[in-house]
Every structure is written in C-alpha cells, then in structure tokens.
Motif scaffolding. Structure first.
Motif, PDB file in Angstrom:
ATOM      1  N   GLY A 200     -16.329  37.718  -6.280  1.00  0.00           N
ATOM      2  CA  GLY A 200     -15.930  36.739  -7.474  1.00  0.00           C
ATOM      3  C   GLY A 200     -14.520  37.242  -7.877  1.00  0.00           C
ATOM      4  O   GLY A 200     -13.752  36.429  -8.352  1.00  0.00           O
ATOM      5  N   CYS A 201     -14.412  38.685  -8.007  1.00  0.00           N
ATOM      6  CA  CYS A 201     -12.990  39.081  -8.320  1.00  0.00           C
ATOM      7  C   CYS A 201     -11.893  38.753  -7.356  1.00  0.00           C
ATOM      8  O   CYS A 201     -10.687  38.405  -7.764  1.00  0.00           O
ATOM      9  CB  CYS A 201     -13.004  40.569  -8.679  1.00  0.00           C
ATOM     10  SG  CYS A 201     -14.018  41.193 -10.169  1.00  0.00           S
ATOM     11  N   GLY A 202     -12.170  38.889  -6.284  1.00  0.00           N
ATOM     12  CA  GLY A 202     -11.276  38.361  -5.171  1.00  0.00           C
ATOM     13  C   GLY A 202     -10.992  36.709  -5.345  1.00  0.00           C
ATOM     14  O   GLY A 202      -9.840  36.525  -5.174  1.00  0.00           O
ATOM     15  N   ILE A 203     -11.982  35.882  -5.627  1.00  0.00           N
ATOM     16  CA  ILE A 203     -11.696  34.511  -5.728  1.00  0.00           C
ATOM     17  C   ILE A 203     -10.910  34.329  -6.908  1.00  0.00           C
ATOM     18  O   ILE A 203      -9.961  33.535  -6.909  1.00  0.00           O
ATOM     19  CB  ILE A 203     -13.189  33.813  -5.938  1.00  0.00           C
ATOM     20  CG1 ILE A 203     -13.978  33.909  -4.564  1.00  0.00           C
ATOM     21  CG2 ILE A 203     -12.730  32.430  -6.160  1.00  0.00           C
ATOM     22  CD1 ILE A 203     -15.216  33.335  -4.682  1.00  0.00           C
ATOM     23  N   VAL A 204     -11.077  34.977  -8.143  1.00  0.00           N
ATOM     24  CA  VAL A 204     -10.318  34.832  -9.440  1.00  0.00           C
ATOM     25  C   VAL A 204      -9.014  35.564  -8.953  1.00  0.00           C
ATOM     26  O   VAL A 204      -8.101  34.797  -9.337  1.00  0.00           O
ATOM     27  CB  VAL A 204     -10.973  35.490 -10.399  1.00  0.00           C
ATOM     28  CG1 VAL A 204      -9.945  35.657 -11.697  1.00  0.00           C
ATOM     29  CG2 VAL A 204     -12.308  34.759 -10.824  1.00  0.00           C
TER      30      VAL A 204
END
Length: 138
Positions: A40-44
């Motif tokens: 999720g942090c990578g996508i954000v």
C-alpha cells in the motif's frame, strides 16, 4: 465529495479489502499485515509521484487538458479506497499491543521498526522509480 467519487472510493475499497483478505489466507497474519502495508505504501508513493508529474506538465503546458483535477490530489479511489482498505495502522497497533501484553517487548519493537523501515522504503523507492521511468520534474 461527489457521489461518483464516493462510489469509486467504495468500490475500490471492496477490491482492497478482498486483496488484503486474499493475502491473509496465504501467509501468517503478522506477515500478511506487513506485506499489505508495504504494498500500500508503495502504491501511494507511485500515485503521488505520478500526480505531481501530471500537475507539473499541466502547469508547464497549459491548454484544454489543464482544466479539471489540477488542484486535486492523486486518485481517491486508488489511495483512499483501495490502499485505505488494503493497509491498516489499527491492525498494526493491535499486533503491537498483543506482543506487549504477552511481555514480548523486543518483538513489538522489532515489528514496529521493520514496518516503519519497510513501508518508508517502499514509498520512497516507488517514487524514485517514477522519476527514473518518466523523468525528473523540476
């Protein structure tokens, strides 16, 4: 928030929750939480970098395409909807509380540190990947 945006966020949230559940069925709960939080942090990171580049292009080359979302942030469906349902700080807090209640202070600290480092690295590396793939913005 418009009804269309709210519906998009809700639909993306359903997909994010399903993805999280799918990961949780494949690996241990603690590792599943780490995996989905890092992803999720990578996508954000990716979404915010792409948005910043798009905003910069509109400012440099104004025209018909510059109207619309120029002041808005990255896609709320992807960030708030999908990533919001995929990731969980509250589940991390419960995981840490469980370790602390069991007297496993070092384990709580290790998971907290690992999560912070891994999530930050995923965010920064995905933003860097956008810069390397699409070019640096001034």
């Amino acid at each position: 928030m418009s009804l269309r945006v709210a519906a998009t966020v809700a639909a993306a949230g359903i997909v994010g929750a399903a993805a999280r559940s799918g990961v949780a069925t494949q690996v241990d709960d603690d590792w599943a939480l780490l995996i989905v939080n890092v992803v999720g942090c990578g996508i954000v990171g990716w979404a915010t970098a792409r948005h910043a580049q798009a905003r910069h292009r509109r400012a440099v080359r104004p025209g018909i395409g510059s109207a619309g979302r120029s002041g808005a942030g990255p896609s709320p469906g992807l960030t708030a909807g999908f990533c919001g349902a995929l990731t969980s700080m509250s589940a991390l807090a419960l995981q840490l509380a469980r370790y602390l209640d069991d007297g496993r202070i070092a384990m709580a600290g290790a998971w907290l540190g690992l999560t912070a480092v891994a999530c930050t690295a995923a965010f920064v590396m995905s933003r860097l990947a956008v810069v390397l793939a699409y070019g640096r913005q001034p």
